[in-house]
Scaffold this motif. Structure first.
Motif, mmCIF file in Angstrom:
data_model
loop_
_atom_site.group_PDB
_atom_site.id
_atom_site.type_symbol
_atom_site.label_atom_id
_atom_site.label_comp_id
_atom_site.label_asym_id
_atom_site.label_seq_id
_atom_site.Cartn_x
_atom_site.Cartn_y
_atom_site.Cartn_z
ATOM 1 N N GLY A 1 -4.297 4.304 -1.044
ATOM 2 C CA GLY A 1 -3.240 5.275 -1.312
ATOM 3 C C GLY A 1 -3.794 6.588 -1.824
ATOM 4 N N LEU B 1 0.620 4.828 -2.283
ATOM 5 C CA LEU B 1 0.543 6.188 -1.736
ATOM 6 C C LEU B 1 1.621 7.073 -2.343
ATOM 7 N N THR C 1 0.829 -1.214 0.000
ATOM 8 C CA THR C 1 0.000 0.000 0.000
ATOM 9 C C THR C 1 0.857 1.255 0.000
ATOM 10 N N GLY C 2 1.981 1.215 0.687
ATOM 11 C CA GLY C 2 2.864 2.371 0.729
ATOM 12 C C GLY C 2 3.333 2.799 -0.649
ATOM 13 N N ARG D 1 -5.723 -1.469 -2.639
ATOM 14 C CA ARG D 1 -4.605 -0.730 -2.053
ATOM 15 C C ARG D 1 -4.418 0.621 -2.747
ATOM 16 N N MET E 1 -2.106 4.463 8.412
ATOM 17 C CA MET E 1 -2.925 3.370 7.889
ATOM 18 C C MET E 1 -3.140 2.368 9.009
ATOM 19 N N SER F 1 2.200 7.005 7.494
ATOM 20 C CA SER F 1 2.732 5.697 7.851
ATOM 21 C C SER F 1 1.882 4.591 7.243
ATOM 22 N N CYS F 2 2.524 3.772 6.411
ATOM 23 C CA CYS F 2 1.905 2.550 5.897
ATOM 24 C C CYS F 2 2.667 1.341 6.428
#
Length: 243
Positions: A213, A16, A12-13, A209, A118, A74-75
């Protein structure tokens, strides 16, 4: 805007970071293994890659990381391996967030920094006293005993709610709670609720995801959206997966 993203190499990060780069923001990422990042990131002038283990940085280094940032996201999460779930650090998300928040506050910036965490629908927003069934309560208690990452997620959100609170001069926050995460290539329609509309245990919804993001990036860049959700724990579902 200048945005620091931790957990940027995760599933997921990465989404984003890509959304923030599409909008031409300056993004800083802290990763332990930069060689795993997309090749396109390494030549993007708007992206600064910091090779480090977040929890090994000292207070001075942490303060420097967040200085001049407008937002931190933060992920972070635990790897789904035996070591990732049961090994150290067991409070990865909570400890990282606490250290980042301490660093932000130590800089005494004039304008509050946005902090987007997250989280998960498996964690209740206790500010709203969200009701859950007795059966779900039993399962959650079992998860707390068997899965340290679940406790970590709960403590991370509770830190924002109880320690940072609603009137902090240095930090404003939102904890985004996705339901069952899936992979999709493009942003689709999604819906945001203040509390879950489905049981995270027995009738979970789905969200991509990339939609998570997109929503996190939108919170950071859209002041009206931020004002609507700051200090809250919104739940996100992809619309196409709710029928």
């Amino acid at each position: 805007m200048i945005v620091l993203v931790v957990g940027a190499s995760g599933a997921t990060g990465t989404k984003l970071v890509e959304q923030l780069l599409i909008e031409k923001h300056i993004v800083k990422v802290i990763v332990r293994s930069p060689e795993k990042l997309p090749e396109a990131w390494k030549t993007n002038s708007n992206l600064q890659i910091i090779s480090a283990s977040l929890l090994e940085l000292n207070a001075t280094e942490m303060s420097a990381m967040v200085k001049e940032c407008h937002a931190v996201a933060s992920c972070l999460g635990h790897n789904l391996t035996w070591k990732g779930i049961y090994g150290q650090p067991r409070k990865l998300v909570t400890d990282a967030m606490r250290r980042l928040c301490n660093a932000i506050q130590s800089n005494n910036q004039q304008v509050p920094i946005k902090f987007v965490l997250m989280n998960t629908t498996g964690n209740r927003n206790r500010d709203l006293k969200e009701p859950i069934s007795i059966a779900q309560k039993c399962v959650i208690r079992l998860l707390r005993l068997l899965l340290p990452p679940h406790v970590d997620n709960e403590k991370a959100a509770d830190y924002l709610r109880t320690q940072i609170g609603q009137n902090n001069k240095s930090i404003e926050w939102v904890a985004v709670r996705p339901d069952g995460l899936i992979n999709e290539e493009e942003v689709t329609k999604y819906e945001i609720h203040s509390s879950p509309t489905k049981s995270a245990i027995f009738n979970a919804g789905k969200v991509s995801r990339i939609n998570v993001g997109h929503f996190m990036a939108s919170l950071i860049t859209d002041d009206n959206l931020w004002t609507k959700w700051k200090g809250q724990m919104p739940v996100i579902y992809s619309k196409s997966h709710q029928d």
